[in-house]
Enzyme design. Sequence first.
Site, PDB file in Angstrom:
ATOM      1  CE  LYS A 154      33.581  48.654  44.880  1.00  0.00           C
ATOM      2  NZ  LYS A 154      33.944  47.854  46.074  1.00  0.00           N
ATOM      3  NE  ARG A 212      39.377  47.471  43.450  1.00  0.00           N
ATOM      4  CZ  ARG A 212      38.228  46.921  43.053  1.00  0.00           C
ATOM      5  NH1 ARG A 212      37.642  47.314  41.955  1.00  0.00           N
ATOM      6  NH2 ARG A 212      37.666  45.987  43.771  1.00  0.00           N
ATOM      7  NE  ARG A 251      30.734  39.214  46.734  1.00  0.00           N
ATOM      8  CZ  ARG A 251      31.350  40.365  46.436  1.00  0.00           C
ATOM      9  NH1 ARG A 251      30.661  41.493  46.336  1.00  0.00           N
ATOM     10  NH2 ARG A 251      32.652  40.389  46.258  1.00  0.00           N
ATOM     11  NE  ARG A 281      33.842  38.215  42.957  1.00  0.00           N
ATOM     12  CZ  ARG A 281      33.845  39.548  43.030  1.00  0.00           C
ATOM     13  NH1 ARG A 281      32.732  40.224  42.827  1.00  0.00           N
ATOM     14  NH2 ARG A 281      34.948  40.214  43.286  1.00  0.00           N
ATOM     15  NE  ARG A 322      38.311  40.837  46.430  1.00  0.00           N
ATOM     16  CZ  ARG A 322      37.021  40.555  46.512  1.00  0.00           C
ATOM     17  NH1 ARG A 322      36.624  39.452  47.093  1.00  0.00           N
ATOM     18  NH2 ARG A 322      36.136  41.391  46.022  1.00  0.00           N
TER      19      ARG A 322
HETATM   20  P1  AMP Z   1      35.494  43.795  42.060  1.00  0.00           P
HETATM   21  O1  AMP Z   1      34.495  42.969  41.366  1.00  0.00           O
HETATM   22  O2  AMP Z   1      35.291  45.264  41.877  1.00  0.00           O
HETATM   23  O3  AMP Z   1      35.653  43.422  43.521  1.00  0.00           O
HETATM   24  O4  AMP Z   1      36.919  43.482  41.386  1.00  0.00           O
HETATM   25  C1  AMP Z   1      37.446  42.163  41.372  1.00  0.00           C
HETATM   26  C2  AMP Z   1      38.936  42.210  41.066  1.00  0.00           C
HETATM   27  O5  AMP Z   1      39.160  42.799  39.770  1.00  0.00           O
HETATM   28  C3  AMP Z   1      39.790  43.041  42.013  1.00  0.00           C
HETATM   29  O6  AMP Z   1      40.135  42.331  43.204  1.00  0.00           O
HETATM   30  C4  AMP Z   1      41.003  43.333  41.130  1.00  0.00           C
HETATM   31  O7  AMP Z   1      41.841  42.197  41.019  1.00  0.00           O
HETATM   32  C5  AMP Z   1      40.351  43.563  39.769  1.00  0.00           C
HETATM   33  N1  AMP Z   1      39.993  44.994  39.581  1.00  0.00           N
HETATM   34  C6  AMP Z   1      38.753  45.518  39.449  1.00  0.00           C
HETATM   35  N2  AMP Z   1      38.793  46.846  39.301  1.00  0.00           N
HETATM   36  C7  AMP Z   1      40.100  47.182  39.369  1.00  0.00           C
HETATM   37  C8  AMP Z   1      40.800  48.431  39.325  1.00  0.00           C
HETATM   38  N3  AMP Z   1      40.156  49.599  39.183  1.00  0.00           N
HETATM   39  N4  AMP Z   1      42.155  48.387  39.426  1.00  0.00           N
HETATM   40  C9  AMP Z   1      42.821  47.219  39.558  1.00  0.00           C
HETATM   41  N5  AMP Z   1      42.236  46.028  39.633  1.00  0.00           N
HETATM   42  C10 AMP Z   1      40.876  45.995  39.540  1.00  0.00           C
END
Ligand code: AMP
Length: 213
Positions: free
Chosen positions: A13, A87, A126, A159, A170
């Site tokens: 994404k 999400r 990653r 990360r 996750r």
């Molecule tokens: P990402 O970088 O999109 O993988 O997001 C990293 C982390 O941020 C996720 O594992 C969640 O803990 C939090 N996060 C990001 N977007 C959301 C969302 N829409 N709803 C809830 N938690 C989120």
Amino acid sequence: MNIVLFGAPGAGKGTQSTLLVERLGYHQISTGDLFRHAIKNKTELGRQAQGFMDRGELVPDSIVIGMVDEVLENLKDHHFILDGFPRTRAQAEALGKILQSRGLRLEKAIFLEVPKEELLQRLTGRRVCQSCGAVYHIQSKPTRKDGICDLCGGAVIQRNDDKEDVIATRLRTYEENTFPLRGYYKEMGNYAEVDGSRPTEAVFESLKSLLKA
Ligand code: AMP
């Protein structure tokens, strides 16, 4: 056109959103990036989000929805990609209401489909630049100098939530909460899917055709 890009962690994404920004002038709203930025700057939002993120859990809906609502307020005249939001079903419904109240429309919700084995390989390998956010992979896209970003010279690290035990949480969280959004957007009539397991450029071409359609 305003779009949602959704899929599992590691589906690409962020990579595809970056290309859409650079090449097609979209504005990207990445909730994950917004949280990481807040944590780096030690804000109240960052403090609230950090524990959930470190454990690989979702940040509570009320916090995420409030944040996106605020960001969209300043974006009325742009075409945007929502990357990593919604999400959950509650977030998807809230997004619908927020957009409607501002006279905006979500033209497409695009699901990036990638098999689980491929996701695991992508996530465990990653690495990201702490300064500019550039994304690398230890096998498929290594940095030229070990641990140093090719683009800005920043430190390239793993990360916290890309460590193996957190990845498992996750992926489970994704399967329970986010995967079912396919049904939601199919019902809404704006669902589309793209095979995200192919090389970056091929995926981008498919996205581009979808956005032209
Ligand atoms: P990402 O970088 O999109 O993988 O997001 C990293 C982390 O941020 C996720 O594992 C969640 O803990 C939090 N996060 C990001 N977007 C959301 C969302 N829409 N709803 C809830 N938690 C989120």
